[in-house]
Design a protein around this motif. Structure first.
Motif, PDB file in Angstrom:
ATOM      1  N   UNK A   1      35.110  48.681  -7.001  1.00 22.89           N
ATOM      2  CA  UNK A   1      34.975  50.079  -6.600  1.00 22.89           C
ATOM      3  C   UNK A   1      36.238  50.594  -5.922  1.00 22.89           C
ATOM      4  N   UNK A   2      37.124  49.664  -5.552  1.00 21.17           N
ATOM      5  CA  UNK A   2      38.390  50.076  -4.949  1.00 21.17           C
ATOM      6  C   UNK A   2      39.416  50.298  -6.054  1.00 21.17           C
ATOM      7  N   UNK A   3      40.001  51.481  -6.091  1.00 21.68           N
ATOM      8  CA  UNK A   3      40.895  51.842  -7.189  1.00 21.68           C
ATOM      9  C   UNK A   3      42.255  51.163  -7.074  1.00 21.68           C
ATOM     10  N   UNK A   4      42.676  50.857  -5.861  1.00 17.37           N
ATOM     11  CA  UNK A   4      44.000  50.299  -5.669  1.00 17.37           C
ATOM     12  C   UNK A   4      43.991  48.797  -5.918  1.00 17.37           C
ATOM     13  N   UNK A   5      44.836  48.337  -6.822  1.00 13.58           N
ATOM     14  CA  UNK A   5      44.838  46.926  -7.208  1.00 13.58           C
ATOM     15  C   UNK A   5      45.119  46.008  -6.023  1.00 13.58           C
ATOM     16  N   UNK A   6      46.010  46.431  -5.125  1.00 18.97           N
ATOM     17  CA  UNK A   6      46.349  45.604  -3.980  1.00 18.97           C
ATOM     18  C   UNK A   6      45.119  45.299  -3.129  1.00 18.97           C
ATOM     19  N   UNK A   7      44.227  46.259  -3.013  1.00 22.45           N
ATOM     20  CA  UNK A   7      43.079  46.103  -2.131  1.00 22.45           C
ATOM     21  C   UNK A   7      41.877  45.489  -2.812  1.00 22.45           C
ATOM     22  N   UNK A   8      41.862  45.441  -4.128  1.00 26.16           N
ATOM     23  CA  UNK A   8      40.637  45.122  -4.847  1.00 26.16           C
ATOM     24  C   UNK A   8      40.344  43.635  -4.956  1.00 26.16           C
ATOM     25  N   UNK A   9      41.280  42.757  -4.632  1.00 27.93           N
ATOM     26  CA  UNK A   9      41.059  41.318  -4.764  1.00 27.93           C
ATOM     27  C   UNK A   9      41.611  40.597  -3.536  1.00 27.93           C
ATOM     28  N   UNK A  10      40.825  39.645  -3.049  1.00 22.35           N
ATOM     29  CA  UNK A  10      41.263  38.889  -1.882  1.00 22.35           C
ATOM     30  C   UNK A  10      40.605  37.510  -1.916  1.00 22.35           C
ATOM     31  N   UNK A  11      41.223  36.515  -1.258  1.00 18.63           N
ATOM     32  CA  UNK A  11      40.655  35.169  -1.240  1.00 18.63           C
ATOM     33  C   UNK A  11      39.714  34.985  -0.063  1.00 18.63           C
ATOM     34  N   UNK A  12      38.701  34.185  -0.243  1.00 16.50           N
ATOM     35  CA  UNK A  12      37.918  33.716   0.894  1.00 16.50           C
ATOM     36  C   UNK A  12      38.594  32.456   1.431  1.00 16.50           C
ATOM     37  N   UNK A  13      38.268  32.106   2.653  1.00 15.24           N
ATOM     38  CA  UNK A  13      38.829  30.870   3.205  1.00 15.24           C
ATOM     39  C   UNK A  13      38.289  29.663   2.438  1.00 15.24           C
ATOM     40  N   UNK A  14      37.095  29.796   1.875  1.00 17.15           N
ATOM     41  CA  UNK A  14      36.493  28.711   1.117  1.00 17.15           C
ATOM     42  C   UNK A  14      37.356  28.275  -0.071  1.00 17.15           C
ATOM     43  N   UNK A  15      38.221  29.175  -0.564  1.00 19.11           N
ATOM     44  CA  UNK A  15      39.069  28.781  -1.691  1.00 19.11           C
ATOM     45  C   UNK A  15      40.020  27.666  -1.299  1.00 19.11           C
ATOM     46  N   UNK A  16      40.416  27.608  -0.019  1.00 20.14           N
ATOM     47  CA  UNK A  16      41.220  26.472   0.445  1.00 20.14           C
ATOM     48  C   UNK A  16      40.459  25.164   0.238  1.00 20.14           C
ATOM     49  N   UNK A  17      39.166  25.182   0.536  1.00 25.20           N
ATOM     50  CA  UNK A  17      38.343  23.990   0.380  1.00 25.20           C
ATOM     51  C   UNK A  17      38.288  23.577  -1.091  1.00 25.20           C
TER      52      UNK A  17
END
Length: 463
Positions: free
Chosen positions: A333-349
């Motif tokens: 729902x966020x139009x800006x590509x920079x804001x639309x994807x982010x990692x959870x801390x769980x991805x480190x695991x």
């Protein structure tokens, strides 16, 4: 001391905001403000990792004017042409994207190449164009709001956590106008030849002496004393024992067999078009093996690639291929590509246990070779063209400037044809110390060691 961190995207979150760099800043009594373009859920995730981070200010929406973007793209092309000559490496041109779909972007490309070619004839012209770009940035509509924010925050130092993002340019320009010290980290080990260092800073925090030498060579206006070798916190997750799960538990969670030898196949983003072909080639070979000797494959895609291009292969070979997708959240729902994807801390695991419990990694020139080297695991680089008339020949890829850092080292094993896949996999599984025996030496060339002290280095250099 008050520190303003510019965080334009999820990669900056992963590499710095989840690290102990934030802890080190607080240890030194710094007040930390996050100037960001992130979603509310991403901010919540960051606060879960570092509850003491409580000041988040949203960067106002910024869109470059057509003329400003033309100037930035022309500068990038001019520097790429110059870098080809300085580095004596024709593959640098590969980093200039000509595969635009819209007429508007194709036209921008053509005009940028025309002006970039002219600028490239004189480095003084390049420097003047850099100056014009910053002057134009300061005329943007967003400057008034950013100036108000910067004066209200009144930081002692500004650190940009992603030097390639155009979103950061007006912030840096305003901070410099207000006589505030500005620094940047360099996003990745391959970034400097790509000519996407948009702004100029008081200091540059780099991974290694190799990166420092390259930065000073390609940007002669930057003096050596401005470039500080501090490493990166990108690999810090491997030194946190809390990230490790027992193999039986991790494998059971994803349906893997803890008694089988395990190959990680790590994919690149969509700019690497033939990764599905490579995965299929490897799967076909593995399928032909005797079942009780057949290794299993753990497939990890690139975090920002949410496409379906691997789906058919994963379904066909699901009996021995298990995908474990990176835990990066997409907010469509966020139009800006920079804001639309982010990692959870769980991805480190997920990442740490993938490296810990796999026996080797196979990929096309990926940084995952470094991740595996940290835990002294071998990497096999795919080194053949999987189709005829490839638009990105493998010979071009391994001549990229950042791979020159491997010179003289047995850093990885090489799969030079489809016919070599089985032999190289078996050799690496059976004699892992003989394949890529210099992997740790290569890693030491790429990043300042010890890796678990880099957060301290960065905080000290900044403050």
């Amino acid at each position: 001391m008050k520190v303003l961190l510019i965080v334009p995207d999820g990669v900056a979150v992963r590499n710095y905001l989840y690290s102990s760099f934030i802890v080190e800043l607080f240890k030194k009594k710094a007040e930390v403000i996050i100037y960001h373009q992130l979603s509310e859920s991403a901010i919540t995730e960051i606060k879960n990792v570092h509850p003491q981070l409580d000041t988040f200010i949203e960067i106002p929406k910024f869109i470059e004017s057509p003329l400003t973007r033309l100037l930035r793209e022309s500068l990038a092309f001019a520097r790429i042409l110059r870098n080809i000559k300085v580095l004596k490496n024709r593959t640098v041109i590969t980093f200039w994207n000509r595969n635009h779909k819209t007429f508007k972007l194709k036209a921008l490309n053509i005009v940028s190449e025309f002006f970039g070619f002219i600028l490239s004839k004189s480095y003084q012209l390049v420097l003047k164009a850099d100056y014009w770009y910053e002057k134009r940035i300061l005329k943007s509509q967003v400057i008034e709001k950013i100036t108000k924010d910067i004066k209200s925050i009144n930081p002692d130092v500004v650190l940009n956590l992603h030097q390639r993002s155009p979103l950061t340019a007006p912030i840096v320009a305003v901070a410099k106008k207000e006589k505030i010290k500005c620094s940047t980290v360099i996003f990745s080990w391959d970034n400097i030849p790509k000519a996407r260092l948009i702004s100029r800073y008081d200091s540059y925090l780099v991974w290694s002496d190799l990166m420092k030498d390259q930065l000073v060579l390609l940007y002669p206006e930057i003096s050596e004393h401005q470039v500080l070798v501090v490493g990166t916190t990108q690999f810090e997750c491997y030194f946190n024992q809390e990230n490790y799960l027992k193999k039986e538990l991790f494998f059971k969670q994803y349906g893997l067999d803890p008694l089988k030898r395990t190959i990680c196949f790590s994919a690149n983003d969509r700019s690497s078009p033939y990764d599905p072909n490579y995965l299929e080639d490897v799967c076909k070979v593995i399928k032909e093996m005797v079942e009780n000797e057949r290794p299993q494959i753990l497939f990890r895609r690139c975090p920002v690639d949410k496409s379906d291009r691997f789906d058919t292969i994963l379904e066909t070979y699901k009996s021995f291929v298990t995908p474990i997708d990176p835990d990066w959240r997409v907010e469509s729902h966020l139009k800006t590509a920079f804001a639309s994807i982010y990692p959870t801390y769980n991805d480190f695991v997920l990442l740490v246990n993938t490296v810990k419990h796999c026996d080797l990694v196979i990929n096309l020139g990926s940084t995952m070779a470094h991740d595996f080297a940290i835990l002294d695991k071998p990497c096999l680089y795919l080194n053949y063209d999987p189709i005829h008339n490839s638009t990105l020949p493998v010979n071009t890829i391994y001549n990229f400037e950042h791979f020159r850092s491997m010179k003289g080292l047995n850093a990885v094993g090489w799969i030079n044809s489809k016919a070599e896949i089985l032999d190289m996999i078996l050799k690496t599984l059976n004699k892992p110390n003989e394949v890529g025996a210099d992997r740790k030496k290569w890693m030491e060339t790429i990043v300042l060691h010890p890796l678990d002290k880099n957060a301290i280095n960065i905080a000290k250099a900044l403050l």
